[in-house]
Design a protein around this motif. Structure first.
Motif, PDB file in Angstrom:
ATOM      1  N   TYR A 183       0.834  -1.291   0.033  1.00  0.00           N
ATOM      2  CA  TYR A 183      -0.030  -0.020  -0.047  1.00  0.00           C
ATOM      3  C   TYR A 183       0.911   1.333  -0.119  1.00  0.00           C
ATOM      4  N   LEU A 186       1.714   1.873  -3.587  1.00  0.00           N
ATOM      5  CA  LEU A 186       0.387   2.220  -4.250  1.00  0.00           C
ATOM      6  C   LEU A 186       0.402   3.886  -3.966  1.00  0.00           C
ATOM      7  N   ALA A 232      -6.107  -4.209  -3.251  1.00  0.00           N
ATOM      8  CA  ALA A 232      -4.760  -3.421  -3.947  1.00  0.00           C
ATOM      9  C   ALA A 232      -4.596  -3.610  -5.387  1.00  0.00           C
ATOM     10  N   LEU A 265      -4.229   5.897   1.300  1.00  0.00           N
ATOM     11  CA  LEU A 265      -3.448   4.644   0.954  1.00  0.00           C
ATOM     12  C   LEU A 265      -2.215   4.405   2.126  1.00  0.00           C
ATOM     13  N   SER A 269      -1.613   1.891   4.965  1.00  0.00           N
ATOM     14  CA  SER A 269      -0.338   0.901   4.964  1.00  0.00           C
ATOM     15  C   SER A 269      -0.060   1.143   6.634  1.00  0.00           C
TER      16      SER A 269
END
Length: 727
Positions: A183, A186, A232, A265, A269
């Protein structure tokens, strides 16, 4: 000059010091185990017991600290079992050279094949082999060797015990770490300016592998983790769709909204990594929802819709009971399915049992290396009284720990290990000058072991300085050997490192030479995948989902091998054997990622209703197949493919079919224009890759003759392509 620059570059890498340390709690546990082992020898008044228990604790501690996707207790148990078994085996073959060398060859071959499972398992395999060569080489006899092996096992057991002590990490810590990194990747992708290519695939692979390691019985309880992996993948697709299809006029608004998505995101995480909820401010969600509502296309709405389930799953992952939390629409890859870990590992290793495999070549090279090193070590003698005659342990140890599958790592470790060992031998010699009382020996050995654990990840120079100093100090004082033997240990290590480097150069495995084959293999997968996806726009459910998933998984695997080979080729002096320059290889890596991104988007936007179908796109399947087939042959060395041919076919196709050439928003043909836009982006990505691949022939036009290809596009579309156009 290329050889010289390569040696300089790898030499610098081998001597580079990194500020990379393990977690303080991990280091503290390893130090505690070494301390308990040393105290045990002191209480028993047995220097050999203390030395061997310390050896077991430190070697298993090094293997436990190595980064892994498994729990630290599992790592410690695995290292304890492997190192203890190898130590017992070494004791049993002690004094039987005729038996020891074949056993060493078999074990080394297995350790070489173990690299199939990754760098961390490969290093643990190397460390386990040390137990064999220590007991077979340094023990005074079979009985004494078995006693010493028992103390080594005791040290490994202490390392297992200390892993059970607090502080404790959240449940599924390794899986959490991998998902948090995914994450975080991302989040970085969300604010990256490059709109053409997918984000890196390595975090996805690491997360999949970490979750695959969970046994079947524990997967339902980890359902939120599997759900986060599925979300994801959907978020990545939504991000790429936003970049590709949002109007240019909305670029400024996109930047702000994508920054907000990155914050969401990042919070996901941190929640997953820590097991404690990190809430995203409501104003961020308000911004995302307003952006999605105002957009004329579906992509921003899809992205905003994907972030909410991911955030809920992240919150659920902080609860004690993680299972039964998935919504019906959430993809859960591998939750209740999957091959058991042992069978999967065995299958991967069996796949390497072929002479063309780089891992197989490495395993054979390692067998030759350790056997020759053992013979050389025993033949050297005692370095004019400074060393121990008829023992090859130190040369063999150095060879096995330097000889890696790739050129860059092998040469860098050769430099770093040799210089670090010489410095460590010097320090060990200095420490051997004064008289050490028993308590002083314990304190000194623990301090040196602590230095090994602290500097383990900082580079070969510091690691081997500390490791050589510690092991020389412990073994020499435990065995009552004179201090000057430290110099012999340093000399043996330099010999072993030089032998490892020489063996690699005599029988190398160049990643540079593998690049054309890997690229051709990846293109052959696209040759099957892209036509299948284009055909899927003819009707709802026209594609075979299982076949597409299998092809996409294969594509991802080959792409990761290709990217790894490109990275490794940078350090190699074999660039003259490469059909492309370093810059062109970087371009190929980027362009492959661009094509992979387009494939992902084509798959993501397959028609879900009859209104979304674009049956005209099936006419592109054959031209795409012929182009990619010829491009795969060109990558492998056949006739080049003329850039622009596929684009010309596509332009002719859109002109004759009446399909919209540009994106249209809010109209009844929005789905059609979107599908055509994705197809156009795919054609452009393939054309960019075609141009770079064709550069191999211009680079070698002075002397090399490309192999004849079965088909090419020198004068435009191949025969039959024009006849398939929409008229």
């Amino acid at each position: 000059m290329r050889w010289w620059s390569s040696l300089v570059a790898t030499g610098r890498e081998g001597l580079r010091l990194q500020r990379a340390f393990a977690a303080p709690s991990v280091i503290a546990r390893a130090i505690l185990a070494a301390l308990l082992a040393a105290i045990l020898g002191l209480l028993l008044n047995d220097p050999v017991a203390g030395a061997m228990a310390s050896v077991g604790a430190v070697i298993s501690g090094i293997g436990t600290i190595i980064s892994s996707q498994r729990h630290r207790v599992v790592n410690a148990l695995g290292m304890a079992a492997a190192l203890s078994a190898m130590a017992v085996l070494g004791a049993l073959v002690n004094g039987r050279t005729w038996l020891y060398l074949p056993v060493l060859a078999v074990v080394a071959f297995a350790a070489g094949l173990w690299w199939t499972l990754g760098r961390a398992p490969g290093l643990r395999g190397y460390l386990s082999v040390l137990g064999l060569i220590i007991m077979a080489d340094l023990a005074p006899g079979v009985h004494a060797g078995l006693v010493m092996a028992g103390w080594v096992a005791t040290g490994t057991g202490l390392m297992v015990v200390v892993q059970l002590l607090p502080p404790y990490r959240p449940r599924y810590a390794a899986q959490r770490h991998a998902l948090a990194a995914l994450y975080q990747s991302l989040a970085k992708t969300s604010v990256t300016a490059d709109s053409a290519a997918l984000g890196p695939s390595a975090p996805f692979t690491a997360a999949r592998q970490a979750l695959d390691l969970l046994p079947q019985f524990s997967r339902p309880a980890a359902a939120a983790m599997f759900g986060l992996l599925g979300e994801a993948e959907l978020i990545r697709r939504a991000l790429e769709t936003v970049r590709l299809t949002t109007p240019e006029a909305a670029a400024a608004g996109n930047q702000e909204a994508l920054a907000a998505a990155a914050q969401v995101l990042d919070d996901i995480s941190r929640t997953v990594a820590s097991g404690r909820e990190h809430r995203t401010p409501e104003r961020v969600w308000t911004l995302l929802e307003a952006w999605a509502a105002a957009s004329p296309v579906r992509a921003p709405r899809d992205l905003a819709a994907r972030l909410r389930p991911a955030e809920r799953l992240a919150r659920r992952s902080t609860e004690d009971r993680l299972g039964d939390v998935l919504e019906p629409h959430c993809e859960v890859p591998g939750l209740y399915a999957g091959t058991p870990g042992v069978a999967r590992a065995a299958r991967r290793i069996r796949a390497q049992l072929r002479p063309q495999s780089p891992i197989f070549r490495h395993a054979v090279r390692l067998v030759v290396g350790v056997v020759v090193a053992e013979v050389i070590g025993r033949s050297i003698g005692g370095w004019d009284g400074l060393g121990i005659s008829a023992h090859g342990y130190w040369v063999t140890r150095s060879t096995i720990l330097v000889l890696f599958p790739g050129y860059g790592h092998t040469i860098a470790r050769g430099w770093g290990r040799a210089i670090g060992t010489v410095l460590g031998g010097l320090l060990a010699w200095v420490l051997s000058l004064p008289h050490w009382p028993p308590t002083g020996l314990v304190a000194a050995s623990v301090v040196l072991a602590a230095a090994v654990f602290v500097f383990q990840r900082t580079g070969q120079l510091m690691l081997n300085l500390c490791l050589t100093c510690w092991i020389v100090f412990v073994i020499h004082h435990g065995g009552g050997l004179p201090g000057p033997t430290a110099w012999a240990r340093s000399a043996d290590t330099v010999v072993g490192a030089a032998l490892a480097v020489l063996l690699f150069l005599v029988w190398p495995t160049w990643s540079t030479r593998r690049l054309p084959g890997l690229l051709a293999e990846w293109l052959r997968v696209q040759d099957r995948l892209l036509p299948e996806l284009l055909t899927g726009y003819a009707d709802v459910g026209a594609t075979d989902p299982a076949a597409v998933d299998e092809l996409r998984a294969r594509s991802r695997q080959v792409r990761e091998h290709l990217e790894t080979a490109v990275k490794e080729s940078r350090a190699e002096p074999a660039q003259r054997h490469s059909p492309w320059s370093t810059t062109q290889l970087e371009q190929i890596s980027t362009q492959v990622s661009m094509v992979a991104g387009c494939v992902t988007l084509l798959h993501e936007h397959l028609p879900r209703t009859p209104r979304d179908t674009v049956p005209e796109l099936t006419e592109l399947a054959d031209p795409m197949h012929e182009h990619l087939s010829a491009l795969a042959r060109a990558a492998a060395g056949a006739e080049p493919v003329a850039p622009g041919a596929l684009r010309s076919v596509f332009d002719s196709f859109t002109a004759r079919s009446g399909l919209p050439a540009e994106l249209s928003y809010g109209s009844d043909r929005a789905a059609t224009s979107h599908a055509v836009a994705l197809s156009a982006a795919t054609v452009d990505a393939v054309e960019a890759l075609t141009t770079t691949i064709a550069a191999r022939h211009r680079r070698h036009s002075g002397g090399l003759k490309p192999r004849k290809a079965a088909a090419h596009f020198d004068a435009g579309p191949p025969a039959g392509m024009a006849s398939r156009q929409v008229v």
